[in-house]
Scaffold this motif. Structure first.
Motif, PDB file in Angstrom:
ATOM      1  N   ALA A   6       0.879  -1.230   0.714  1.00 26.50           N
ATOM      2  CA  ALA A   6       0.228   0.343  -0.575  1.00 26.50           C
ATOM      3  C   ALA A   6       0.981   1.504  -0.128  1.00 26.50           C
ATOM      4  O   ALA A   6       0.861   2.219  -0.789  1.00 26.50           O
ATOM      5  CB  ALA A   6      -1.021  -0.017   1.329  1.00 26.50           C
ATOM      6  N   ARG A   7       2.244   1.457   0.958  1.00 24.75           N
ATOM      7  CA  ARG A   7       2.884   2.057   1.075  1.00 24.75           C
ATOM      8  C   ARG A   7       3.471   2.689  -0.517  1.00 24.75           C
ATOM      9  O   ARG A   7       3.707   3.196  -0.547  1.00 24.75           O
ATOM     10  CB  ARG A   7       3.762   2.175   2.160  1.00 24.75           C
ATOM     11  N   ASP A   8       3.873   1.679  -1.319  1.00 21.53           N
ATOM     12  CA  ASP A   8       4.983   1.779  -2.186  1.00 21.53           C
ATOM     13  C   ASP A   8       3.935   1.857  -3.523  1.00 21.53           C
ATOM     14  O   ASP A   8       4.212   3.227  -4.550  1.00 21.53           O
ATOM     15  CB  ASP A   8       5.207   0.248  -2.644  1.00 21.53           C
ATOM     16  N   ILE A   9       2.382   1.616  -3.380  1.00 26.64           N
ATOM     17  CA  ILE A   9       1.212   2.385  -4.596  1.00 26.64           C
ATOM     18  C   ILE A   9       1.050   4.145  -4.172  1.00 26.64           C
ATOM     19  O   ILE A   9       1.411   4.860  -5.222  1.00 26.64           O
ATOM     20  CB  ILE A   9       0.157   2.113  -4.534  1.00 26.64           C
ATOM     21  N   ILE A  10       1.054   4.397  -2.751  1.00 28.21           N
ATOM     22  CA  ILE A  10       0.555   5.502  -2.817  1.00 28.21           C
ATOM     23  C   ILE A  10       1.558   6.431  -2.792  1.00 28.21           C
ATOM     24  O   ILE A  10       1.691   7.920  -3.411  1.00 28.21           O
ATOM     25  CB  ILE A  10      -0.246   5.783  -0.981  1.00 28.21           C
ATOM     26  N   GLN A  11       3.304   5.507  -2.591  1.00 27.57           N
ATOM     27  CA  GLN A  11       4.290   6.931  -3.374  1.00 27.57           C
ATOM     28  C   GLN A  11       3.706   7.110  -4.128  1.00 27.57           C
ATOM     29  O   GLN A  11       4.360   8.505  -4.848  1.00 27.57           O
ATOM     30  CB  GLN A  11       5.468   5.832  -2.128  1.00 27.57           C
ATOM     31  N   SER A  12       3.552   5.986  -5.175  1.00 30.15           N
ATOM     32  CA  SER A  12       3.858   6.693  -6.822  1.00 30.15           C
ATOM     33  C   SER A  12       3.419   6.942  -7.068  1.00 30.15           C
ATOM     34  O   SER A  12       2.921   7.915  -7.954  1.00 30.15           O
ATOM     35  CB  SER A  12       4.244   4.601  -6.680  1.00 30.15           C
ATOM     36  N   ARG A  13       2.372   7.361  -6.413  1.00 29.42           N
ATOM     37  CA  ARG A  13       0.867   7.730  -7.322  1.00 29.42           C
ATOM     38  C   ARG A  13       1.479   9.155  -6.514  1.00 29.42           C
ATOM     39  O   ARG A  13       1.161  10.038  -8.045  1.00 29.42           O
ATOM     40  CB  ARG A  13      -0.331   7.600  -6.384  1.00 29.42           C
ATOM     41  N   MET A  14       1.531   9.327  -5.346  1.00 31.00           N
ATOM     42  CA  MET A  14       1.660  11.016  -5.325  1.00 31.00           C
ATOM     43  C   MET A  14       2.974  11.002  -5.813  1.00 31.00           C
ATOM     44  O   MET A  14       3.218  12.528  -6.429  1.00 31.00           O
ATOM     45  CB  MET A  14       2.419  10.929  -3.455  1.00 31.00           C
ATOM     46  N   GLN A  15       4.479  10.779  -6.535  1.00 30.10           N
ATOM     47  CA  GLN A  15       5.716  11.212  -7.180  1.00 30.10           C
ATOM     48  C   GLN A  15       4.658  11.635  -8.208  1.00 30.10           C
ATOM     49  O   GLN A  15       5.016  12.607  -8.616  1.00 30.10           O
ATOM     50  CB  GLN A  15       6.937  10.111  -7.055  1.00 30.10           C
TER      51      GLN A  15
END
Length: 115
Positions: A6-15
């Motif tokens: 979940a953290r990786d998905i959120i970080q990718s979208r925020m980037q």
């Protein structure tokens, strides 16, 4: 779903969001001319590490979390960045309405409709 996924998905979208925002701002302004930097609002602004990520992605050292502050409504929950954009839009609309009607209390009337 593991928390790391979940953290990786959120970080990718925020980037991605910051990259798109930086591109759009760069099309209209020189980033060096934005001396105030960038202000983040909304629930996403409360994510852990978001300021560092935004600063890196947007190539800007001045990134801050914006909150609406005191708006004359009881309750501390209204001072959260989650409400900054919506309260800002309500106040903006109220000020426009005030100019049109010439009444001082109109902002409060508009705000009362939403709260």
């Amino acid at each position: 779903m593991p928390a790391s996924t979940a953290r990786d998905i959120i970080q990718s979208r925020m980037q991605e969001i910051f990259e798109l925002a930086q591109q759009e701002v760069s099309r209209h302004y020189r980033l060096a001319s934005l001396t105030g930097g960038f202000m983040l609002t909304g629930g996403g602004a409360l994510l852990k590490g978001i300021l560092d990520l935004a600063a890196a992605q947007m190539n800007c050292s001045k990134v801050a979390v914006g909150s609406p502050g005191k708006v004359g409504v009881p309750g501390e929950e209204w001072t959260s960045p989650v409400y900054a954009s919506s309260i800002g839009l309500v106040l903006y609309g109220a000020k426009r309405n005030f100019r049109r009607l010439g009444r001082l209390s109109v902002w409060r009337e508009v705000l009362d409709r939403f709260i």
